[in-house]
Design a protein around this motif. Structure first.
Motif, PDB file in Angstrom:
ATOM      1  N   ARG A  93       0.825  -1.206   0.000  1.00 35.74           N
ATOM      2  CA  ARG A  93       0.000   0.000   0.000  1.00 35.74           C
ATOM      3  C   ARG A  93       0.862   1.262   0.000  1.00 35.74           C
ATOM      4  O   ARG A  93       0.437   2.308  -0.483  1.00 35.74           O
ATOM      5  N   LYS A  94       2.052   1.154   0.552  1.00 33.69           N
ATOM      6  CA  LYS A  94       2.957   2.307   0.596  1.00 33.69           C
ATOM      7  C   LYS A  94       3.674   2.523  -0.736  1.00 33.69           C
ATOM      8  O   LYS A  94       4.220   3.598  -0.979  1.00 33.69           O
ATOM      9  N   ASN A  95       3.690   1.487  -1.584  1.00 34.75           N
ATOM     10  CA  ASN A  95       4.398   1.582  -2.857  1.00 34.75           C
ATOM     11  C   ASN A  95       3.443   1.882  -3.993  1.00 34.75           C
ATOM     12  O   ASN A  95       2.346   1.322  -4.072  1.00 34.75           O
ATOM     13  N   ASP A  96       3.878   2.744  -4.871  1.00 33.94           N
ATOM     14  CA  ASP A  96       3.067   3.152  -6.013  1.00 33.94           C
ATOM     15  C   ASP A  96       2.906   1.988  -6.989  1.00 33.94           C
ATOM     16  O   ASP A  96       3.874   1.318  -7.350  1.00 33.94           O
ATOM     17  N   SER A  97       1.668   1.755  -7.402  1.00 32.15           N
ATOM     18  CA  SER A  97       1.393   0.634  -8.315  1.00 32.15           C
ATOM     19  C   SER A  97       2.094   0.826  -9.658  1.00 32.15           C
ATOM     20  O   SER A  97       2.521  -0.158 -10.290  1.00 32.15           O
ATOM     21  N   LYS A  98       2.248   2.076 -10.110  1.00 32.42           N
ATOM     22  CA  LYS A  98       2.930   2.326 -11.379  1.00 32.42           C
ATOM     23  C   LYS A  98       4.392   1.922 -11.293  1.00 32.42           C
ATOM     24  O   LYS A  98       4.952   1.361 -12.227  1.00 32.42           O
ATOM     25  N   THR A  99       5.010   2.212 -10.148  1.00 33.70           N
ATOM     26  CA  THR A  99       6.417   1.853  -9.957  1.00 33.70           C
ATOM     27  C   THR A  99       6.596   0.341 -10.019  1.00 33.70           C
ATOM     28  O   THR A  99       7.525  -0.161 -10.658  1.00 33.70           O
ATOM     29  N   ILE A 100       5.701  -0.373  -9.366  1.00 33.18           N
ATOM     30  CA  ILE A 100       5.784  -1.837  -9.379  1.00 33.18           C
ATOM     31  C   ILE A 100       5.571  -2.372 -10.792  1.00 33.18           C
ATOM     32  O   ILE A 100       6.253  -3.307 -11.226  1.00 33.18           O
ATOM     33  N   THR A 101       4.648  -1.768 -11.525  1.00 34.66           N
ATOM     34  CA  THR A 101       4.413  -2.172 -12.919  1.00 34.66           C
ATOM     35  C   THR A 101       5.651  -1.960 -13.767  1.00 34.66           C
ATOM     36  O   THR A 101       6.029  -2.830 -14.568  1.00 34.66           O
ATOM     37  N   TYR A 102       6.309  -0.799 -13.597  1.00 35.51           N
ATOM     38  CA  TYR A 102       7.547  -0.524 -14.343  1.00 35.51           C
ATOM     39  C   TYR A 102       8.634  -1.538 -13.990  1.00 35.51           C
ATOM     40  O   TYR A 102       9.390  -1.981 -14.863  1.00 35.51           O
ATOM     41  N   ILE A 103       8.715  -1.904 -12.713  1.00 32.68           N
ATOM     42  CA  ILE A 103       9.716  -2.883 -12.268  1.00 32.68           C
ATOM     43  C   ILE A 103       9.454  -4.232 -12.925  1.00 32.68           C
ATOM     44  O   ILE A 103      10.379  -4.905 -13.407  1.00 32.68           O
ATOM     45  N   LEU A 104       8.184  -4.626 -12.969  1.00 31.57           N
ATOM     46  CA  LEU A 104       7.827  -5.911 -13.572  1.00 31.57           C
ATOM     47  C   LEU A 104       8.169  -5.945 -15.058  1.00 31.57           C
ATOM     48  O   LEU A 104       8.820  -6.885 -15.540  1.00 31.57           O
ATOM     49  N   TYR A 105       7.762  -4.905 -15.793  1.00 33.46           N
ATOM     50  CA  TYR A 105       8.046  -4.864 -17.230  1.00 33.46           C
ATOM     51  C   TYR A 105       9.545  -4.748 -17.498  1.00 33.46           C
ATOM     52  O   TYR A 105      10.071  -5.366 -18.427  1.00 33.46           O
ATOM     53  N   GLY A 106      10.229  -3.955 -16.669  1.00 33.00           N
ATOM     54  CA  GLY A 106      11.673  -3.817 -16.826  1.00 33.00           C
ATOM     55  C   GLY A 106      12.400  -5.128 -16.609  1.00 33.00           C
ATOM     56  O   GLY A 106      13.347  -5.465 -17.334  1.00 33.00           O
ATOM     57  N   SER A 107      11.930  -5.910 -15.639  1.00 32.52           N
ATOM     58  CA  SER A 107      12.538  -7.214 -15.350  1.00 32.52           C
ATOM     59  C   SER A 107      12.298  -8.191 -16.495  1.00 32.52           C
ATOM     60  O   SER A 107      13.194  -8.962 -16.880  1.00 32.52           O
ATOM     61  N   ILE A 108      11.083  -8.170 -17.054  1.00 34.83           N
ATOM     62  CA  ILE A 108      10.764  -9.051 -18.179  1.00 34.83           C
ATOM     63  C   ILE A 108      11.630  -8.723 -19.386  1.00 34.83           C
ATOM     64  O   ILE A 108      12.175  -9.619 -20.055  1.00 34.83           O
ATOM     65  N   ILE A 109      11.786  -7.438 -19.677  1.00 36.97           N
ATOM     66  CA  ILE A 109      12.616  -7.012 -20.805  1.00 36.97           C
ATOM     67  C   ILE A 109      14.074  -7.421 -20.579  1.00 36.97           C
ATOM     68  O   ILE A 109      14.764  -7.860 -21.512  1.00 36.97           O
ATOM     69  N   SER A 110      14.529  -7.287 -19.348  1.00 37.48           N
ATOM     70  CA  SER A 110      15.914  -7.666 -19.021  1.00 37.48           C
ATOM     71  C   SER A 110      16.149  -9.156 -19.265  1.00 37.48           C
ATOM     72  O   SER A 110      17.195  -9.555 -19.805  1.00 37.48           O
ATOM     73  N   ILE A 111      15.176  -9.980 -18.867  1.00 37.88           N
ATOM     74  CA  ILE A 111      15.285 -11.428 -19.106  1.00 37.88           C
ATOM     75  C   ILE A 111      15.374 -11.717 -20.599  1.00 37.88           C
ATOM     76  O   ILE A 111      16.213 -12.513 -21.052  1.00 37.88           O
ATOM     77  N   ALA A 112      14.516 -11.063 -21.382  1.00 42.04           N
ATOM     78  CA  ALA A 112      14.504 -11.275 -22.833  1.00 42.04           C
ATOM     79  C   ALA A 112      15.853 -10.888 -23.454  1.00 42.04           C
ATOM     80  O   ALA A 112      16.383 -11.608 -24.310  1.00 42.04           O
ATOM     81  N   ILE A 113      16.408  -9.774 -23.019  1.00 44.27           N
ATOM     82  CA  ILE A 113      17.692  -9.312 -23.560  1.00 44.27           C
ATOM     83  C   ILE A 113      18.805 -10.313 -23.246  1.00 44.27           C
ATOM     84  O   ILE A 113      19.636 -10.632 -24.104  1.00 44.27           O
ATOM     85  N   ILE A 114      18.832 -10.815 -22.019  1.00 48.56           N
ATOM     86  CA  ILE A 114      19.866 -11.786 -21.621  1.00 48.56           C
ATOM     87  C   ILE A 114      19.743 -13.069 -22.436  1.00 48.56           C
ATOM     88  O   ILE A 114      20.744 -13.638 -22.890  1.00 48.56           O
ATOM     89  N   TYR A 115      18.505 -13.531 -22.649  1.00 46.57           N
ATOM     90  CA  TYR A 115      18.305 -14.732 -23.467  1.00 46.57           C
ATOM     91  C   TYR A 115      18.817 -14.513 -24.893  1.00 46.57           C
ATOM     92  O   TYR A 115      19.472 -15.389 -25.473  1.00 46.57           O
TER      93      TYR A 115
END
Length: 311
Positions: A93-115
């Motif tokens: 509740r203390k963390n912004d939902s947009k920030t968490i969304t950006y973290i999730l998408y950023g992590s997915i993109i990072s995985i794709a790049i490494i692969y």
């Protein structure tokens, strides 16, 4: 700066430092990093047992994969956590939902790049298939928990067990019987950990009609199931090592039974003791430490024998 101002400034710095450490700890525990770190420990454990040299690209992929799965699951379960795990609910509740969304998408993109840079399409498809299963649990599979007993426990534990095969495939190693045994060990241990979490959430699961083992058979039988799993996993390791299916190093995991029994006893005394669940979640770290210690010990045995002969 006079003495009073100096003391005041030091107090402010100490408070800010402690506050920052507390925030980092909360992020590690409630933000999905704890289980992501556990996945890394499983990879290192398998690396030692099967002599597979792990590389940073695989470790980052596994870390981000489990981080995404648990962060997404926790974030979407904030309302459910309000009664059973209010501290984690407050964290999100203390963390912004947009920030968490950006973290999730950023992590997915990072995985794709490494692969793309360090692996191949086959491994990418396998990795993203597991990731898709993990993040779609809430939307598509959670309803099955109301129909199939212990479905969530089996689902989550399978994701962890598959990690062994993912590692073998990533490095083009043939999947051996040893890999199957360790995968079964991980599956059983994670089943136990998931059932323990269900004991904590028993009242809420009963109200929602979820068919978890504790919700159906009660707290006491759920706890007895965990004790049985504790013994079964240890017997599995001892037997498979005895017949030569596993290296002797695997026996070093046996003390995990006492570690697990300790947090089970604490839960038996108080189901509201959140430290017990934290110890359970950190169990993969104990596996790695025990295997690492065993590996170092068996490497030293020949040298110890030589020294003994000289003396």
């Amino acid at each position: 700066m006079n003495k009073v101002d100096y003391i005041t400034e030091n107090d402010r710095i100490c408070r800010e430092t402690l506050g920052a450490i507390k925030e980092l700890w909360s992020d590690f525990i409630y933000g999905g990093h704890l289980f992501a770190f556990g996945a890394i420990c499983v990879a290192f454990m398998c690396s030692i047992l099967f002599a597979i040299p792990v590389t940073w690209d695989f470790l980052v992929i596994i870390y981000l994969m489990f981080y995404i799965i648990y962060l997404y699951d926790y974030f979407n379960g904030t309302e459910d956590d309000q009664k059973t795990n209010s501290t984690r609910a407050d964290y999100f509740r203390k963390n912004d939902s947009k920030t968490i969304t950006y973290i999730l998408y950023g992590s997915i993109i990072s995985i794709a790049i490494i692969y793309v840079l360090y692996s191949d399409i086959q491994n990418m498809l396998i990795g993203f298939a597991i990731l898709t299963l993990g993040v779609t649990y809430q939307a598509y599979f959670k309803g099955l928990t109301k129909k199939i007993t212990a479905f969530k426990n089996i689902f989550v534990s399978l994701v962890w067990a598959i990690l062994v095969y993912v590692m073998f495939i990533y490095y083009s190693y043939p999947i051996t019987s040893e890999a199957l045994i360790i995968s079964a060990f991980i599956f059983l241990r994670m089943i136990g950990i998931q059932i323990l979490f269900d004991i904590r959430d028993i009242e809420g699961d009963q109200k929602k009609g979820l068919r978890t083992l504790p919700a159906i058979y009660g707290y006491r039988k759920g706890l007895m199931t965990l004790i049985a799993i504790n013994f079964i996993t240890v017997i599995l390791l001892i037997y498979e090592t005895y017949i030569g299916s596993l290296p002797y190093t695997a026996l070093m995991i046996v003390p995990v039974m006492f570690y697990a029994q300790n947090y089970l006893d604490k839960v038996d005394k108080s189901r509201k003791d959140h430290k017990s669940y934290l110890f359970a979640a950190g169990e993969p770290f104990i596996w790695f430490i025990l295997i690492l210690s065993g590996s170092m010990f068996f490497r030293m045995v020949p040298y110890i024998s030589e020294i003994t002969n000289i003396l």
